[in-house]
Motif scaffolding. Structure first.
Motif, PDB file in Angstrom:
ATOM      1  N   ASP A   1       0.814  -1.217   0.000  1.00 12.63           N
ATOM      2  CA  ASP A   1       0.000   0.000   0.000  1.00 12.63           C
ATOM      3  C   ASP A   1       0.844   1.261   0.000  1.00 12.63           C
ATOM      4  OD1 ASP A   1      -2.230  -1.455   0.064  1.00 12.63           O
ATOM      5  OD2 ASP A   1      -2.854  -0.958   2.096  1.00 12.63           O
TER       6      ASP A   1
ATOM      7  N   THR B   1     -11.990  -8.900  -2.168  1.00  9.97           N
ATOM      8  CA  THR B   1     -12.334  -7.587  -1.625  1.00  9.97           C
ATOM      9  C   THR B   1     -13.376  -7.697  -0.523  1.00  9.97           C
ATOM     10  OG1 THR B   1     -14.137  -7.149  -3.174  1.00  9.97           O
ATOM     11  CG2 THR B   1     -11.942  -6.449  -3.857  1.00  9.97           C
TER      12      THR B   1
ATOM     13  N   ARG C   1     -12.970  -1.626  -8.613  1.00 10.79           N
ATOM     14  CA  ARG C   1     -13.383  -0.474  -7.806  1.00 10.79           C
ATOM     15  C   ARG C   1     -13.257  -0.770  -6.325  1.00 10.79           C
ATOM     16  NH1 ARG C   1     -18.572   2.711  -9.905  1.00 10.79           N
ATOM     17  NH2 ARG C   1     -17.521   3.895 -11.520  1.00 10.79           N
ATOM     18  N   ARG C   2     -13.834  -1.895  -5.940  1.00 13.72           N
ATOM     19  CA  ARG C   2     -13.791  -2.269  -4.526  1.00 13.72           C
ATOM     20  C   ARG C   2     -12.353  -2.448  -4.072  1.00 13.72           C
ATOM     21  NH1 ARG C   2     -18.115  -4.356  -1.579  1.00 13.72           N
ATOM     22  NH2 ARG C   2     -16.484  -5.350  -0.375  1.00 13.72           N
TER      23      ARG C   2
ATOM     24  N   LYS D   1      -9.607  -1.064  -5.248  1.00 14.73           N
ATOM     25  CA  LYS D   1      -8.912   0.219  -5.084  1.00 14.73           C
ATOM     26  C   LYS D   1      -9.302   0.887  -3.780  1.00 14.73           C
ATOM     27  CE  LYS D   1      -7.777   1.605  -9.745  1.00 14.73           C
ATOM     28  NZ  LYS D   1      -8.241   2.335 -10.929  1.00 14.73           N
ATOM     29  N   LYS D   2     -10.560   0.684  -3.385  1.00 13.59           N
ATOM     30  CA  LYS D   2     -11.037   1.283  -2.151  1.00 13.59           C
ATOM     31  C   LYS D   2     -10.375   0.619  -0.941  1.00 13.59           C
ATOM     32  CE  LYS D   2     -15.514   3.105  -2.475  1.00 13.59           C
ATOM     33  NZ  LYS D   2     -16.942   2.738  -2.474  1.00 13.59           N
ATOM     34  N   THR D   3     -10.231  -0.702  -1.006  1.00 12.76           N
ATOM     35  CA  THR D   3      -9.677  -1.393   0.160  1.00 12.76           C
ATOM     36  C   THR D   3      -8.189  -1.135   0.309  1.00 12.76           C
ATOM     37  OG1 THR D   3      -9.537  -3.380  -1.170  1.00 12.76           O
ATOM     38  CG2 THR D   3     -11.365  -3.242   0.376  1.00 12.76           C
TER      39      THR D   3
END
Lengths: 375, 312
Positions: free
Chosen positions: A215, A282, A368-369, A371-373
């Motif tokens: 990250d 995710t 999408r999910r 990238k959010k996590t």
């Protein structure tokens, strides 16, 4: 962009190589599953154990019994002495069908009277019972026909049969269920390995905290996703090849169609599986949850909704709509077309389009999910 | 070019109604070792996560190495090194494979990677263990490898989140020598810790409680600025009994236990000495020794946290 991809792919292969179990699961378990399922999932009905209660024991009645045995479907199991014995033997599963010939069998035929022969069938397996009855009917009809033809010959009418019935079954002439099942199994096996392997490899990084270091590094999420997918896609392709080779040697499934189309369709299907795996990763935070979720999402739809075992056409309309959540549904049509029929793109291009739509939707949601996590 | 590497300006992070970080502002200069102290859940990790470009702030801004954490998180990531409190390298890869992976991910060329690898192995003292599987190394070695990997790409700023938790004292000391070396090279180090003796190594410290900064300055400043009253160290047979007695006295402002001693902050040293002798005689406390001491950081923090608790 690509300078990040290569080290990730390399690292992923190292993980797989270090973890011998994963490697075994990804390559040999699929072929093993094929062998197990290929032999166990057998819808073919033959070598039916037949008990014979011949109350006449004449030349003609023996000839009639023989026409059953020479048909190739029935094996002579037991000579019975009563109808009651037939019932007990079926109850004990010593025979699957009993043929009962009345004592006046020849006499009635000679005097041009209809004869009733009885066939008792074990109906526990309804599909098999229907098949057995069908076989018995054909054998009996053929024998009756022979008698009629003989009579006609005596009357000088020769060998005249008004309508000749000539059935030809295409693509799988021996009606072997293995040929129908092997493509289905390939879909089933690839779905399981692709979905489980990707989701586990990502969730493992979350669980062991290695994702934190990723990250804070400048690795782009998209590179991480591709880097994770490429190794598993390659291994799944090897697994698919092994399954096809095993299918050829063990069940005589020959690929009739174009190898290039087969490769492309398989790759697409694997990508669909990897996307579902990404989606699972995710949602789940531990490998245990990921495994259960991935197993559920890969097996249930593939077995029930893909047309692998149950024909989609005979489902109620709402269930037919639901079948679209299983990418195997599209892949199986393509696979059966290529492997069994050997037909070209025109026969299954629409399925390719569906598969691509499926991949786009799932990938969009999961990226999408994802990238959010992570960051 | 300014000498300030990290500028934090009213940085705030809310999770729903909960405010994890509440208008925090501070500056860190080039080459400084900056200590970030506070209890678990005080908001240290959330602040660090924002400064690393992992979390966007709800209010306020921060610039790390000149890059805005909200607008250019990718640029921030390229220019920092980060080491988490939980080991986050790959245990199933070898030492060298871990170094290679992170070197490549940060885009080091072959030549540079080779050079930096040698350097990382040197500082982590892992030469000859390149092919060992990382998971088999002892804890302190792993932490040094983690630091080596975090600074492979020569970041100008390094964030270390509880880097010495679970490391034995000898290794911890060596680890701090490493941090000092980095700082001497001009690397800015922001470190969180709950070992207060480690905080003494820092050039500057801030103490955070419930998301707010409650004190800041060099260790020396902290010790002299916040505690104005003398502190007496009292040695006696039964510290717990002694504490419960002394606590109730009007002349004792703060009382806390330090192992076999009591630290009592008082208004007047001479008067307090008399009071303590008197109490000892009356109650059989068996006080053997009373001495005025220079407050430690621990005294300061206990004092400050007590003040905070009294406010609420």
């Amino acid at each position: 962009m690509f300078q990040q991809l290569l080290p990730i792919i390399k690292k992923e292969f190292r993980h797989i190589r270090r973890d011998k179990r994963v490697l075994a699961i990804l390559t040999f378990v699929p072929a093993g599953l094929l062998i197990l399922n290929g032999y166990a999932l057998n819808y073919d009905v033959n070598h039916i154990k037949l008990g014979v209660y011949d109350q006449e024991k004449s030349e003609r009645s023996r000839e009639f019994v023989n026409s059953f045995l020479t048909s190739g479907y029935f094996d002579y199991a037991e000579s019975l002495t009563s109808s009651a014995q037939a019932t007990t033997m079926i109850d004990d599963a010593k025979i699957r069908a009993a043929l009962v010939i009345p004592p006046d069998f020849s006499n009635k035929i000679l005097s041009n009277e209809p004869v009733d022969v009885q066939i008792l069938v074990d109906g526990m397996d309804a599909n098999a019972a229907t098949t057995i009855i069908g076989y018995a009917q054909v054998v009996t009809l053929e024998y009756s026909q022979k008698i009629v033809l003989n009579e006609l010959a005596k009357m000088g009418r020769g060998n005249y049969i008004p309508i000749q019935y000539d059935a030809r079954i295409w693509y799988n002439p021996e009606l072997k269920s293995a040929k129908f099942l092997v493509p289905g199994l390939i879909g089933f096996i690839l779905a399981i390995t692709a979905i489980i392997a990707t989701s586990l490899s990502i969730v493992k990084e979350k669980e062991l905290n290695t994702m934190e270091q990723i990250d804070v590094s400048p690795i782009r999420p998209i590179n991480l996703i591709i880097g994770k997918m490429v190794p598993y896609a390659l291994i799944s392709l090897v697994a698919a090849t092994l399954v096809l080779v095993a299918g050829y040697f063990l069940f005589g499934v020959v690929i009739k169609g174009n190898y290039f189309y087969l490769f492309c369709a398989t790759l697409l299907f694997i990508i669909a599986g990897l996307s579902i795996g990404l989606l699972v990763s995710t949602i789940a935070d531990t490998q245990q949850v990921a495994f259960q979720l991935a197993a559920l999402l890969s097996m249930l739809p593939t077995i029930i909704l893909s047309g692998f075992m149950f024909p989609i056409r005979s489902m109620p309309w709402w269930l037919q709509i639901l079948t679209n959540i299983s990418p195997a549904k599209f892949y199986l049509v393509i696979l059966r077309s290529i492997v069994l029929k050997g037909v070209g793109l025109s026969a299954f291009w629409d399925q390719i389009v569906y598969l691509m739509i499926f991949i786009s939707v799932v990938l969009l949601i999961s990226v999408r999910r994802f990238k959010k996590t992570i960051g | 070019m300014s000498d300030t590497v990290i500028e934090v300006d009213h940085l705030t992070k809310k999770f729903g109604k909960f405010t994890a970080v509440d208008h925090v502002s501070f500056d860190v200069k080039r080459g400084e070792i900056f200590g970030f102290l506070g209890a678990n859940g005080a908001g240290k990790s959330t602040t660090i996560r924002m400064l690393c470009g992992l979390l966007a702030s709800t209010e306020g801004t921060a610039r790390v190495g000149g890059f805005d954490i909200n607008k250019e998180p990718e640029k921030v990531k390229e220019n920092i090194g980060y080491m988490s409190q939980k080991f986050s390298l790959y245990e199933d890869l070898t030492v060298e494979e871990n170094i290679n992976f992170y070197g490549r991910v940060y885009g080091l060329s072959n030549h540079l990677l080779k050079e930096r690898k040698e350097w990382a192995l040197e500082i982590a003292n892992l030469r000859g263990r390149e092919r060992s599987i990382t998971g088999t190394l002892p804890g302190g070695w792993k932490q040094r490898l983690a630091l080596g990997c975090a600074v492979l790409h020569r970041p100008k700023t390094v964030f270390l989140d509880e880097p010495t938790s679970g490391v034995d004292p000898v290794m911890r000391r060596k680890f701090w020598e490493l941090i000092n070396d980095l700082s001497a090279e001009g690397v800015t180090v922001l470190v969180t810790t709950h070992f207060l003796e480690e905080a003494e190594y820092c050039n500057d410290i801030i103490l955070i409680n419930a998301g707010k900064i409650i004190a800041g300055g060099s260790p020396k400043e902290l010790k002299s600025n916040y505690i104005k009253t003398p502190i007496l160290e009292v040695q006696c047979a039964n510290v717990i009994d002694a504490m419960s007695l002394i606590e109730k006295q009007p002349w004792a402002l703060e009382t806390s236990v330090f192992g076999t001693h009591l630290h009592v902050s008082v208004e007047n040293e001479e008067a307090a000495r008399g009071h303590i002798q008197q109490l000892s005689m009356q109650n059989g406390l068996d006080v053997t020794h009373v001495e005025k001491i220079i407050p430690s950081l621990e005294d300061v923090f206990i004092y400050l946290l007590d003040q905070e608790a009294k406010k609420n």
